[in-house]
Design a protein around this motif. Sequence first.
Motif, PDB file in Angstrom:
ATOM      1  N   ALA A 129      23.400  56.895  24.937  1.00 56.71           N
ATOM      2  CA  ALA A 129      22.988  58.062  24.409  1.00 56.71           C
ATOM      3  C   ALA A 129      23.179  59.197  25.420  1.00 56.71           C
ATOM      4  CB  ALA A 129      21.262  57.692  24.511  1.00 56.71           C
ATOM      5  N   ILE A 130      22.845  60.488  24.901  1.00 57.37           N
ATOM      6  CA  ILE A 130      23.062  61.598  25.834  1.00 57.37           C
ATOM      7  C   ILE A 130      21.809  61.851  26.575  1.00 57.37           C
ATOM      8  CG2 ILE A 130      23.249  64.256  25.770  1.00 57.37           C
ATOM      9  CD1 ILE A 130      25.083  63.615  23.365  1.00 57.37           C
ATOM     10  N   SER A 131      22.043  62.041  27.907  1.00 59.98           N
ATOM     11  CA  SER A 131      20.819  62.225  28.819  1.00 59.98           C
ATOM     12  C   SER A 131      20.727  63.722  29.124  1.00 59.98           C
ATOM     13  CB  SER A 131      20.955  61.457  30.092  1.00 59.98           C
ATOM     14  OG  SER A 131      22.130  61.769  30.857  1.00 59.98           O
ATOM     15  N   GLY A 174      23.473  82.749  27.750  1.00 66.38           N
ATOM     16  CA  GLY A 174      22.319  81.837  27.926  1.00 66.38           C
ATOM     17  C   GLY A 174      22.795  80.542  27.526  1.00 66.38           C
ATOM     18  N   SER A 175      21.598  79.472  27.333  1.00 67.85           N
ATOM     19  CA  SER A 175      21.826  78.277  27.005  1.00 67.85           C
ATOM     20  C   SER A 175      20.955  77.566  26.445  1.00 67.85           C
ATOM     21  CB  SER A 175      22.509  77.508  27.828  1.00 67.85           C
ATOM     22  OG  SER A 175      21.448  77.207  29.191  1.00 67.85           O
ATOM     23  N   GLU A 176      20.712  77.548  24.931  1.00 66.92           N
ATOM     24  CA  GLU A 176      19.844  77.051  24.232  1.00 66.92           C
ATOM     25  C   GLU A 176      20.170  75.790  23.659  1.00 66.92           C
ATOM     26  OE1 GLU A 176      17.694  77.764  19.966  1.00 66.92           O
ATOM     27  OE2 GLU A 176      18.335  79.449  20.899  1.00 66.92           O
ATOM     28  N   ILE A 177      19.808  74.716  24.444  1.00 65.55           N
ATOM     29  CA  ILE A 177      20.409  73.193  24.181  1.00 65.55           C
ATOM     30  C   ILE A 177      19.262  72.341  23.528  1.00 65.55           C
ATOM     31  CG2 ILE A 177      21.401  71.422  25.244  1.00 65.55           C
ATOM     32  CD1 ILE A 177      22.512  73.172  27.280  1.00 65.55           C
ATOM     33  N   LYS A 178      19.454  71.817  22.411  1.00 68.71           N
ATOM     34  CA  LYS A 178      18.683  70.737  21.742  1.00 68.71           C
ATOM     35  C   LYS A 178      19.470  69.643  21.830  1.00 68.71           C
ATOM     36  CE  LYS A 178      15.716  70.056  17.951  1.00 68.71           C
ATOM     37  NZ  LYS A 178      15.785  69.656  16.701  1.00 68.71           N
ATOM     38  N   ILE A 179      18.822  68.269  22.101  1.00 65.10           N
ATOM     39  CA  ILE A 179      19.504  67.112  21.967  1.00 65.10           C
ATOM     40  C   ILE A 179      18.710  66.381  20.826  1.00 65.10           C
ATOM     41  CG2 ILE A 179      20.166  64.987  22.994  1.00 65.10           C
ATOM     42  CD1 ILE A 179      20.261  66.293  26.092  1.00 65.10           C
ATOM     43  N   ASN A 180      19.851  65.891  19.906  1.00 55.99           N
ATOM     44  CA  ASN A 180      18.924  65.045  18.783  1.00 55.99           C
ATOM     45  C   ASN A 180      19.141  63.591  18.974  1.00 55.99           C
ATOM     46  OD1 ASN A 180      18.716  67.726  17.239  1.00 55.99           O
ATOM     47  ND2 ASN A 180      20.702  67.519  16.853  1.00 55.99           N
ATOM     48  N   GLU A 181      18.194  62.826  18.309  1.00 51.30           N
ATOM     49  CA  GLU A 181      18.011  61.361  18.423  1.00 51.30           C
ATOM     50  C   GLU A 181      19.394  60.623  18.080  1.00 51.30           C
ATOM     51  OE1 GLU A 181      15.762  59.372  19.498  1.00 51.30           O
ATOM     52  OE2 GLU A 181      14.448  61.220  20.195  1.00 51.30           O
TER      53      GLU A 181
END
Length: 96
Positions: free
Chosen positions: A8-10, A65-72
Amino acid sequence: MKTRVVPAISEVNLLPNLFIAINYQNGITKYVRSTFNQNEVTSLRQGIHNGFGATQLTPGYYWIGSEIKINEDNTFTVNGEQYDGNHLYREGVNHY
Protein backbone atom coordinates in the motif's frame (compact mmCIF):
# COMPACT_ATOMS: atom_id res chain seq x y z
CA MET A 1 5.58 -16.36 -13.41
CA LYS A 2 5.22 -15.16 -9.85
CA THR A 3 3.22 -11.98 -9.32
CA ARG A 4 4.68 -9.45 -6.90
CA VAL A 5 2.32 -8.15 -4.29
CA VAL A 6 2.33 -4.38 -4.36
CA PRO A 7 2.39 -2.78 -0.90
CA ALA A 8 0.00 0.00 0.00
CA ILE A 9 1.02 3.61 -0.56
CA SER A 10 1.91 5.40 2.66
CA GLU A 11 2.74 8.87 1.30
CA VAL A 12 2.85 10.83 -1.96
CA ASN A 13 4.83 14.06 -2.43
CA LEU A 14 5.02 16.53 -5.28
CA LEU A 15 8.68 17.43 -5.74
CA PRO A 16 10.32 20.42 -7.46
CA ASN A 17 10.14 20.30 -11.26
CA LEU A 18 6.81 18.48 -10.91
CA PHE A 19 8.19 15.01 -10.17
CA ILE A 20 6.27 12.72 -7.82
CA ALA A 21 7.75 10.63 -5.00
CA ILE A 22 5.63 7.67 -3.90
CA ASN A 23 6.49 6.02 -0.57
CA TYR A 24 5.20 2.49 -0.05
CA GLN A 25 4.63 0.77 3.29
CA ASN A 26 7.56 -1.60 2.70
CA GLY A 27 9.97 1.38 2.73
CA ILE A 28 10.52 1.57 -1.04
CA THR A 29 10.24 4.98 -2.71
CA LYS A 30 9.53 5.28 -6.44
CA TYR A 31 9.87 8.44 -8.50
CA VAL A 32 7.91 9.35 -11.63
CA ARG A 33 7.34 12.35 -13.84
CA SER A 34 3.95 13.89 -13.19
CA THR A 35 1.53 14.51 -16.03
CA PHE A 36 2.33 18.22 -15.66
CA ASN A 37 6.06 17.52 -16.08
CA GLN A 38 5.41 15.41 -19.18
CA ASN A 39 3.29 18.23 -20.66
CA GLU A 40 6.03 20.74 -19.90
CA VAL A 41 8.73 18.65 -21.61
CA THR A 42 6.50 18.07 -24.63
CA SER A 43 5.71 21.78 -24.89
CA LEU A 44 9.37 22.78 -24.74
CA ARG A 45 10.45 20.10 -27.24
CA GLN A 46 7.77 21.14 -29.72
CA GLY A 47 8.61 24.81 -29.29
CA ILE A 48 5.02 25.79 -28.58
CA HIS A 49 5.10 29.59 -28.21
CA ASN A 50 2.55 32.33 -27.79
CA GLY A 51 2.49 35.58 -29.77
CA PHE A 52 5.29 37.07 -27.65
CA GLY A 53 7.75 34.24 -28.35
CA ALA A 54 7.47 32.77 -24.84
CA THR A 55 6.29 29.26 -24.13
CA GLN A 56 2.67 28.74 -23.14
CA LEU A 57 3.75 27.79 -19.63
CA THR A 58 2.94 30.50 -17.10
CA PRO A 59 4.63 30.96 -13.70
CA GLY A 60 1.55 29.49 -12.06
CA TYR A 61 2.12 26.33 -14.04
CA TYR A 62 5.47 25.81 -12.36
CA TRP A 63 4.13 25.88 -8.84
CA ILE A 64 0.57 24.79 -8.54
CA GLY A 65 0.69 23.52 -4.98
CA SER A 66 -0.03 19.95 -4.09
CA GLU A 67 -3.51 18.64 -3.57
CA ILE A 68 -2.92 14.92 -2.97
CA LYS A 69 -5.48 12.22 -2.20
CA ILE A 70 -4.54 8.55 -1.71
CA ASN A 71 -7.35 6.05 -2.38
CA GLU A 72 -7.90 2.61 -0.83
CA ASP A 73 -7.27 0.83 -4.17
CA ASN A 74 -3.64 2.10 -4.34
CA THR A 75 -4.48 4.86 -6.80
CA PHE A 76 -3.92 8.50 -5.99
CA THR A 77 -4.58 11.93 -7.42
CA VAL A 78 -2.22 14.88 -7.53
CA ASN A 79 -3.90 18.16 -8.45
CA GLY A 80 -6.74 16.36 -10.19
CA GLU A 81 -4.57 13.93 -12.19
CA GLN A 82 -5.12 10.22 -11.42
CA TYR A 83 -2.18 7.79 -11.04
CA ASP A 84 -2.07 4.02 -10.50
CA GLY A 85 0.25 3.21 -7.58
CA ASN A 86 0.42 -0.49 -8.52
CA HIS A 87 1.67 0.29 -12.04
CA LEU A 88 4.11 2.92 -10.75
CA TYR A 89 5.51 0.45 -8.21
CA ARG A 90 6.47 -1.83 -11.09
CA GLU A 91 7.47 0.86 -13.62
CA GLY A 92 8.68 3.79 -11.48
CA VAL A 93 12.38 4.37 -10.94
CA ASN A 94 14.27 4.27 -7.64
CA HIS A 95 16.03 7.59 -8.33
CA TYR A 96 16.36 10.41 -10.85
